[in-house]
Design an enzyme around this catalytic site. Structure first.
Site, PDB file in Angstrom:
ATOM      1  N   GLU A  94       2.301  -7.542   8.693  1.00  0.00           N
ATOM      2  CA  GLU A  94       2.603  -6.101   8.691  1.00  0.00           C
ATOM      3  C   GLU A  94       3.362  -5.693   7.435  1.00  0.00           C
ATOM      4  OE1 GLU A  94       1.403  -3.789  10.712  1.00  0.00           O
ATOM      5  OE2 GLU A  94       0.296  -5.497  11.524  1.00  0.00           O
ATOM      6  N   ASP A 116     -10.583   0.920 -24.324  1.00  0.00           N
ATOM      7  CA  ASP A 116     -10.829   0.660 -22.910  1.00  0.00           C
ATOM      8  C   ASP A 116     -10.642   1.935 -22.095  1.00  0.00           C
ATOM      9  OD1 ASP A 116     -11.468  -1.988 -23.085  1.00  0.00           O
ATOM     10  OD2 ASP A 116      -9.459  -2.727 -22.615  1.00  0.00           O
ATOM     11  N   PRO A 130       0.826  -1.224   0.000  1.00  0.00           N
ATOM     12  CA  PRO A 130       0.000   0.000   0.000  1.00  0.00           C
ATOM     13  C   PRO A 130       0.855   1.267   0.000  1.00  0.00           C
ATOM     14  CG  PRO A 130      -0.169  -1.146   2.109  1.00  0.00           C
ATOM     15  CD  PRO A 130       0.648  -2.016   1.208  1.00  0.00           C
ATOM     16  N   ARG A 161      -3.259  -8.981 -20.468  1.00  0.00           N
ATOM     17  CA  ARG A 161      -4.226  -8.699 -21.536  1.00  0.00           C
ATOM     18  C   ARG A 161      -3.713  -7.669 -22.531  1.00  0.00           C
ATOM     19  NH1 ARG A 161      -7.647  -4.600 -20.905  1.00  0.00           N
ATOM     20  NH2 ARG A 161      -9.534  -5.639 -21.655  1.00  0.00           N
TER      21      ARG A 161
END
Ligand code: SAH
Length: 237
Positions: A122, A175, A94, A160
């Site tokens: 963690e 897209d 993150p 993809r």
């Protein structure tokens, strides 16, 4: 392209790459995806992959030794400067840089070998990041319990985009995000469903008008759901 995933839960990936475009790309030899258990690289007698954090506090941290050993085995070196060209070692985190369509496109264009490290608890001992990782990547501003779902997102969005991965019937060109806008709305049969009609313009076969309508709708949707894509706020493109 070769993709290796490092995880302490290899079974997580048992069937996840066995569907649709990703499965076809594997079968066509466009990509080889291999999942490795970090525990297999642990050499101590209990095969420990995690330990308590220095400095105290909650939770456990993934240890550096097995991950260094795994990278040495998969790449041939743990000297980042000596990685072969096109080798990227990705840490899912993150705290990483936001993963975007443009990131996926640049991996698809340039990378030949991608190793993804999935954290747990963690997180991962920071020396892995300092010494081995070329790209610390976050898939969004929220915290997952492990890097595995993030690795799936990254792999799927890159594969993809590899040449010939999408069949001729589809293309990534229109897209969302490819041209800085979201995609336009799509409709299929029936032309009228529970009193809701498909926009007339899509039925009349006038391709110039259809293109114009699609562009307007894409803009409208972008303005309403993702105005940051238009204004460049948020550090977005
Ligand atoms: N203490 C860490 C969170 C650890 S979550 C922090 O607050 O930054 C456990 C693991 O899940 C992480 O090591 C990472 O591999 C994965 N993870 C969690 N959220 C993620 C996200 N948004 N993007 C990518 N990986 C994520």
């Amino acid at each position: 392209m070769k993709i290796d995933v490092l995880t302490i839960f290899p079974e997580y990936f048992d069937s996840i790459f066995e569907f649709g475009i990703i499965r076809r790309a594997k079968l066509a030899g466009i990509v080889a995806i291999n999942v490795h258990d970090i525990r297999e690289y642990a050499t101590d007698k209990h095969r420990m992959v995690d330990d308590r954090p220095f400095g105290g506090g909650d939770g456990m941290v993934l240890k550096p030794e097995p991950i260094f050993a795994a990278i040495e085995n998969l790449i041939g070196t743990s000297d980042r400067d000596a990685y072969p060209t096109g080798t990227q070692v990705v840490l899912l985190s993150p705290q990483g840089k936001p993963f975007k369509q443009a990131t996926a496109q640049s991996f698809a264009d340039l990378a030949k070998h991608i190793v993804l490290i999935c954290g747990r608890y963690e997180g991962v001992d920071e020396r892995v990041n300092d010494a081995l990782v070329t790209d610390e990547i976050s898939i969004g501003d929220y915290v997952l319990s492990g890097g595995e779902p993030a690795a799936v997102v990254v792999v799927d969005s890159i594969v993809r985009l590899l040449p010939n991965a999408l069949g001729s019937e589809t293309s990534a060109e229109n897209d969302s995000f490819s041209d800085g806008l979201l995609d336009c709305p799509h409709y299929t049969r029936p032309a009228e469903f529970r009193g809701m009609a498909v926009p007339e313009v899509l039925l009349n076969g006038n391709h110039a008008e259809i293109e114009k309508w699609r562009r307007e709708k894409a803009l409208e949707k972008t303005r309403s759901n993702r105005n940051d894509l238009l204004t460049g706020e948020n550090g977005d493109m």
